[in-house]
Design an enzyme around this catalytic site. Structure first.
Site, PDB file in Angstrom:
ATOM      1  N   SER A 145       0.837  -1.189   0.000  1.00  0.00           N
ATOM      2  CA  SER A 145       0.000   0.000   0.000  1.00  0.00           C
ATOM      3  C   SER A 145       0.882   1.252   0.000  1.00  0.00           C
ATOM      4  O   SER A 145       1.736   1.395  -0.879  1.00  0.00           O
ATOM      5  CB  SER A 145      -0.946  -0.034   1.204  1.00  0.00           C
ATOM      6  N   ASP A 311      -8.734  -6.402  -4.898  1.00  0.00           N
ATOM      7  CA  ASP A 311      -8.332  -5.071  -4.426  1.00  0.00           C
ATOM      8  C   ASP A 311      -8.862  -4.011  -5.389  1.00  0.00           C
ATOM      9  O   ASP A 311      -8.390  -3.883  -6.513  1.00  0.00           O
ATOM     10  CB  ASP A 311      -6.807  -5.010  -4.344  1.00  0.00           C
ATOM     11  N   HIS A 344      -8.127  -5.012  -0.518  1.00  0.00           N
ATOM     12  CA  HIS A 344      -6.802  -4.391  -0.386  1.00  0.00           C
ATOM     13  C   HIS A 344      -6.045  -4.930   0.824  1.00  0.00           C
ATOM     14  O   HIS A 344      -4.822  -5.071   0.786  1.00  0.00           O
ATOM     15  CB  HIS A 344      -6.975  -2.874  -0.268  1.00  0.00           C
TER      16      HIS A 344
END
Length: 364
Positions: A145, A311, A344
């Protein structure tokens, strides 16, 4: 108040993309494993937006295990019997590194006087920390991320500092949708009557309600529709019938409220503003003349990109965009899209295939 975290003070002011500079910067960090004699076995793990340096050790505020303990430790994919793992709290955050709640030169918290920072500024702080540690080149830089953004930024701007780059569930630029979600969160914080223009330190109340709403909105983006449906569906919370009011009737509402209230006990609202702004400004191509391949031209590092099919915050297309740029730059790169139902957050959860990819990349 003394800093209870392990930290070092950078010897020189830290220049920022805004043209300003931060003096007396504290970098709070944790290490795991032993640094070898020639300092060639160091792995830097970069944390995500609301993460911190406690990647594989107990969090000092929540008492919970480290956020990636399943991945980092003796015999684990990032094996601390082999590697010296470093994870630092980024500048702008709130767990020991210099950020909005840190004292400025007048002894009062920076609050909104803290300069706007970028992902590249965060990495600049990490590189200065590595310099202070005498580590010239990392074996690998790893991040998921926002941590993946830092890993890519380090490769693009300090290409000789890492032999390998592992970027998971990330992107080379923030999309309009991502910026929009962050703006909802920032507006929730700034609309809270206890925000007080950012000068709430030392007051009886902080903008916890706004920060909780920001966290709730963001948390939705970390999950997948499939995962939410499987976990909560339309089931009611501790009741047999709807109340025809605005209590948390549904389990998913109760879950989000729990996530929001828990977050306010460990995170600073102003840090949330600054870090989300840094992510929104992130665009590696823009930093290199508008062409992403130029950012990676001449890099000697090996890359591995990982995405997850569920995601929707940083979908696979974002990783493919980076892979194509690395191909154009002639950089060695591998890429895999993994199937997982968690959205995610898959990079933080139990996805054995990710373990195998990480171990294989570090061992290869």
């Amino acid at each position: 108040m003394s800093n209870p975290h392990t930290s070092l003070t950078l010897p020189n002011p830290l220049p920022l993309d805004s043209g300003q500079a931060l003096a007396c910067v504290e970098m709070a960090y944790e290490t795991y494993g032993t640094l070898n004699a020639d300092k060639s076995n160091a792995i830097l793990i970069c944390h995500a937006l609301t993460g911190d340096q406690y990647v594989a050790s107990t969090h000092p505020i929540t008492g919970k295990p480290g956020w990636w303990e399943r991945m980092v430790g003796p015999g684990k994919p990032i094996d601390t019997d082999r590697f010296h793992v470093i994870c630092a709290n980024v500048i702008g955050s709130c767990l020991g590194s210099t950020g909005p709640q840190s004292p400025a030169s007048d002894g009062e918290p920076y609050a909104m006087r803290f300069p706007v920072i970028t992902i590249r500024d965060m990495v600049r702080g990490l590189v200065a920390m590595l310099d202070a540690m005498g580590i010239a080149q990392l074996h690998t830089v790893v991040g998921g991320s926002m941590g993946g953004m830092q890993a890519l930024s380090l490769a693009a701007n300090w290409p000789d500092r890492a032999g390998r780059v592992l970027a998971i569930a990330t992107t080379a630029r923030h999309s309009a949708q991502n910026i929009a979600f962050h703006e909802v969160g920032r507006q929730a914080i700034m609309a809270d009557p206890h925000w007080c223009g950012g000068d709430y330190y030392g007051e009886e109340s902080a903008p916890d309600a706004g920060l909780a709403v920001a966290r709730m909105a963001a948390h939705i983006t970390y999950l997948s529709e499939e995962g939410l449906t499987e976990k909560f569906g339309r089931r009611l919370q501790d009741r047999d019938a709807k109340t025809f009011g605005f209590d948390a009737d549904f389990q998913v509402e109760s879950y989000l409220r729990y996530q929001g209230s828990g977050f306010t006990r460990r995170f600073d609202a102003n840090s949330y503003l600054y870090i989300t702004r840094a992510m929104d400004y992130f665009d590696i191509a823009e930093e290199h003349g508008g062409t992403l391949a130029k950012a990676f031209a001449g890099t000697p590092a090996r890359f591995c990109l990982v995405s997850f099919d569920s995601d929707w915050l940083y979908p696979t297309a974002e990783s493919r965009h980076v892979v194509h740029a690395l191909n154009a730059a002639g950089a060695p790169v591998s890429f895999v899209e993994l199937s997982a139902p968690f959205g995610h957050d898959s990079f933080l959860l139990d996805v054995p295939a990710l373990d195998r990819v990480v171990k294989g990349f570090l061992d290869g």
